[in-house]
Motif scaffolding. Structure first.
Motif, PDB file in Angstrom:
ATOM      1  N   LEU A  39      -5.582  10.954  -1.450  1.00  0.00           N
ATOM      2  CA  LEU A  39      -4.621   9.938  -1.872  1.00  0.00           C
ATOM      3  C   LEU A  39      -4.837   8.631  -1.107  1.00  0.00           C
ATOM      4  CD1 LEU A  39      -2.155   9.228  -3.609  1.00  0.00           C
ATOM      5  CD2 LEU A  39      -0.712  10.179  -1.781  1.00  0.00           C
ATOM      6  N   LYS A  40      -5.035   8.729   0.188  1.00  0.00           N
ATOM      7  CA  LYS A  40      -5.263   7.539   1.023  1.00  0.00           C
ATOM      8  C   LYS A  40      -6.518   6.791   0.579  1.00  0.00           C
ATOM      9  CE  LYS A  40      -5.307   6.364   5.928  1.00  0.00           C
ATOM     10  NZ  LYS A  40      -5.212   6.909   7.277  1.00  0.00           N
ATOM     11  N   GLN A  41      -7.576   7.524   0.317  1.00  0.00           N
ATOM     12  CA  GLN A  41      -8.835   6.916  -0.129  1.00  0.00           C
ATOM     13  C   GLN A  41      -8.647   6.238  -1.487  1.00  0.00           C
ATOM     14  OE1 GLN A  41     -11.991   9.720  -0.787  1.00  0.00           O
ATOM     15  NE2 GLN A  41     -13.558   8.149  -0.731  1.00  0.00           N
TER      16      GLN A  41
ATOM     17  N   LEU B 119      -6.557  -0.786  -4.171  1.00  0.00           N
ATOM     18  CA  LEU B 119      -6.067  -2.073  -3.674  1.00  0.00           C
ATOM     19  C   LEU B 119      -7.172  -2.923  -3.052  1.00  0.00           C
ATOM     20  CD1 LEU B 119      -2.675  -1.009  -2.059  1.00  0.00           C
ATOM     21  CD2 LEU B 119      -3.052  -2.090  -4.281  1.00  0.00           C
ATOM     22  N   GLY B 120      -8.388  -2.379  -2.984  1.00  0.00           N
ATOM     23  CA  GLY B 120      -9.495  -3.118  -2.395  1.00  0.00           C
ATOM     24  C   GLY B 120      -9.354  -3.315  -0.902  1.00  0.00           C
ATOM     25  N   LEU B 121      -8.772  -2.338  -0.212  1.00  0.00           N
ATOM     26  CA  LEU B 121      -8.592  -2.426   1.233  1.00  0.00           C
ATOM     27  C   LEU B 121      -9.847  -1.951   1.945  1.00  0.00           C
ATOM     28  CD1 LEU B 121      -5.014  -0.898   1.463  1.00  0.00           C
ATOM     29  CD2 LEU B 121      -5.618  -3.318   1.502  1.00  0.00           C
ATOM     30  N   ALA B 122     -10.277  -2.721   2.913  1.00  0.00           N
ATOM     31  CA  ALA B 122     -11.469  -2.339   3.670  1.00  0.00           C
ATOM     32  C   ALA B 122     -11.147  -1.268   4.697  1.00  0.00           C
ATOM     33  CB  ALA B 122     -12.054  -3.561   4.368  1.00  0.00           C
ATOM     34  N   ASP B 123      -9.913  -1.242   5.165  1.00  0.00           N
ATOM     35  CA  ASP B 123      -9.509  -0.325   6.221  1.00  0.00           C
ATOM     36  C   ASP B 123      -8.424   0.603   5.687  1.00  0.00           C
ATOM     37  OD1 ASP B 123      -8.682   0.972   8.521  1.00  0.00           O
ATOM     38  OD2 ASP B 123      -8.472  -0.863   9.696  1.00  0.00           O
ATOM     39  N   GLU B 124      -8.705   1.897   5.624  1.00  0.00           N
ATOM     40  CA  GLU B 124      -7.730   2.853   5.112  1.00  0.00           C
ATOM     41  C   GLU B 124      -6.476   2.925   5.973  1.00  0.00           C
ATOM     42  OE1 GLU B 124      -9.315   6.700   4.239  1.00  0.00           O
ATOM     43  OE2 GLU B 124     -10.803   5.894   2.862  1.00  0.00           O
ATOM     44  N   ASP B 125      -6.516   2.390   7.202  1.00  0.00           N
ATOM     45  CA  ASP B 125      -5.327   2.400   8.048  1.00  0.00           C
ATOM     46  C   ASP B 125      -4.206   1.569   7.434  1.00  0.00           C
ATOM     47  OD1 ASP B 125      -6.230   4.116   9.991  1.00  0.00           O
ATOM     48  OD2 ASP B 125      -6.989   2.529  11.279  1.00  0.00           O
ATOM     49  N   ASP B 126      -4.533   0.627   6.544  1.00  0.00           N
ATOM     50  CA  ASP B 126      -3.512  -0.180   5.897  1.00  0.00           C
ATOM     51  C   ASP B 126      -2.611   0.662   4.996  1.00  0.00           C
ATOM     52  OD1 ASP B 126      -4.257  -2.556   7.067  1.00  0.00           O
ATOM     53  OD2 ASP B 126      -5.607  -3.120   5.453  1.00  0.00           O
ATOM     54  N   VAL B 127      -3.050   1.854   4.631  1.00  0.00           N
ATOM     55  CA  VAL B 127      -2.288   2.730   3.745  1.00  0.00           C
ATOM     56  C   VAL B 127      -1.337   3.603   4.539  1.00  0.00           C
ATOM     57  CG1 VAL B 127      -2.425   4.556   2.010  1.00  0.00           C
ATOM     58  CG2 VAL B 127      -4.176   2.777   2.094  1.00  0.00           C
TER      59      VAL B 127
ATOM     60  N   ALA C 269       0.831  -1.211   0.000  1.00  0.00           N
ATOM     61  CA  ALA C 269       0.000   0.000   0.000  1.00  0.00           C
ATOM     62  C   ALA C 269       0.864   1.260   0.000  1.00  0.00           C
ATOM     63  CB  ALA C 269      -0.949   0.008   1.193  1.00  0.00           C
ATOM     64  N   GLN C 270       2.030   1.200   0.621  1.00  0.00           N
ATOM     65  CA  GLN C 270       2.921   2.354   0.633  1.00  0.00           C
ATOM     66  C   GLN C 270       3.512   2.589  -0.761  1.00  0.00           C
ATOM     67  OE1 GLN C 270       5.461   1.004   3.831  1.00  0.00           O
ATOM     68  NE2 GLN C 270       4.390   2.295   5.324  1.00  0.00           N
ATOM     69  N   ILE C 271       3.880   1.507  -1.436  1.00  0.00           N
ATOM     70  CA  ILE C 271       4.375   1.609  -2.815  1.00  0.00           C
ATOM     71  C   ILE C 271       3.265   2.183  -3.701  1.00  0.00           C
ATOM     72  CG2 ILE C 271       5.128   0.299  -4.847  1.00  0.00           C
ATOM     73  CD1 ILE C 271       7.316   0.367  -2.828  1.00  0.00           C
ATOM     74  N   GLU C 272       2.046   1.707  -3.497  1.00  0.00           N
ATOM     75  CA  GLU C 272       0.910   2.186  -4.293  1.00  0.00           C
ATOM     76  C   GLU C 272       0.663   3.670  -4.054  1.00  0.00           C
ATOM     77  OE1 GLU C 272      -2.021   1.491  -7.199  1.00  0.00           O
ATOM     78  OE2 GLU C 272      -0.325   0.289  -6.525  1.00  0.00           O
ATOM     79  N   SER C 273       0.878   4.128  -2.834  1.00  0.00           N
ATOM     80  CA  SER C 273       0.725   5.548  -2.522  1.00  0.00           C
ATOM     81  C   SER C 273       1.709   6.383  -3.339  1.00  0.00           C
ATOM     82  CB  SER C 273       0.937   5.787  -1.026  1.00  0.00           C
ATOM     83  OG  SER C 273       0.797   7.139  -0.700  1.00  0.00           O
ATOM     84  N   MET C 274       2.912   5.880  -3.499  1.00  0.00           N
ATOM     85  CA  MET C 274       3.908   6.595  -4.293  1.00  0.00           C
ATOM     86  C   MET C 274       3.559   6.540  -5.777  1.00  0.00           C
ATOM     87  SD  MET C 274       5.701   7.763  -1.878  1.00  0.00           S
ATOM     88  CE  MET C 274       6.904   8.633  -2.864  1.00  0.00           C
ATOM     89  N   LYS C 275       3.025   5.415  -6.232  1.00  0.00           N
ATOM     90  CA  LYS C 275       2.619   5.294  -7.643  1.00  0.00           C
ATOM     91  C   LYS C 275       1.459   6.230  -7.962  1.00  0.00           C
ATOM     92  CE  LYS C 275       3.813   0.431  -8.334  1.00  0.00           C
ATOM     93  NZ  LYS C 275       3.255  -0.916  -8.549  1.00  0.00           N
ATOM     94  N   MET C 276       0.474   6.273  -7.088  1.00  0.00           N
ATOM     95  CA  MET C 276      -0.716   7.089  -7.342  1.00  0.00           C
ATOM     96  C   MET C 276      -0.474   8.567  -7.044  1.00  0.00           C
ATOM     97  SD  MET C 276      -3.778   4.581  -6.169  1.00  0.00           S
ATOM     98  CE  MET C 276      -5.004   5.479  -7.109  1.00  0.00           C
TER      99      MET C 276
END
Length: 176
Positions: A112-114, A120-128, A70-77
């Motif tokens: 960005l978090k949302q 990624l289909g995460l139910a909990d935004e805390d995973d980001v 999820a952290q890598i995805e944050s940088m990609k997005m």
């Protein structure tokens, strides 16, 4: 689960020229990143970002730290180009300091978090997010593998929390 982040982060820098320059000061190289803001930083600005607190800027080394998907995805997005466009649209570049700009960028972090959570289909935004490995303290407390964990505050080691300067010294968990 950690991913081979070195290749992913280097690819992001190679593909987007803006990611090779520090978002805040345009220095080279960008060996650090603010994960929850999705931007690449130089070592000097990474140190400044650490002083903002992890809610404003969760800083990781692009070469030394382990990254979650999820952290890598944050940088990609995110990335420096997208953040710069958003900052320009909102007029945040006019604010006098990096801290003022990033404190005012709460809406960008939330967006960005949302988006990362949805992608990624995460139910909990805390995973980001940042601290505690990207998991909320509640989720860690409810995890069966930590049922015998004892939280030890830094004050138990003679640390004065009023003098705290970064997130790396807040607490630790000991498994019994």
């Amino acid at each position: 689960m950690p991913v081979p982040e070195d290749a992913a982060l280097e690819k992001l820098k190679a593909q987007v020229p803006e990611n090779r320059k520090c978002f805040d000061c345009a220095d080279l190289p960008t060996t650090w990143a603010s994960v929850n803001n999705g931007v690449f930083l130089c070592i000097k600005c990474a140190g400044i970002h650490r002083s903002f607190g992890v809610d404003i800027s969760f800083v990781r080394s692009t070469t030394l730290d382990t990254w979650r998907p999820a952290q890598i995805e944050s940088m990609k997005m995110g990335g420096n180009r997208r953040a710069a466009e958003w900052f320009d649209e909102q007029g945040l570049r006019q604010l006098p300091t990096a801290e003022a700009r990033w404190r005012a960028a709460g809406r960008y972090r939330s967006l960005l978090k949302q988006e990362v959570s949805q992608n990624l289909g995460l139910a909990d935004e805390d995973d980001v997010g940042g601290g505690h490995g990207g998991q909320s303290t509640t989720r860690l407390a409810n995890d069966p593998k930590y049922r015998n964990a004892v939280s030890i505050g830094s004050s138990d080691f003679g640390y004065d929390s009023k003098k705290r300067t970064d997130e790396s010294t807040c607490c630790s968990c000991v498994l019994l």
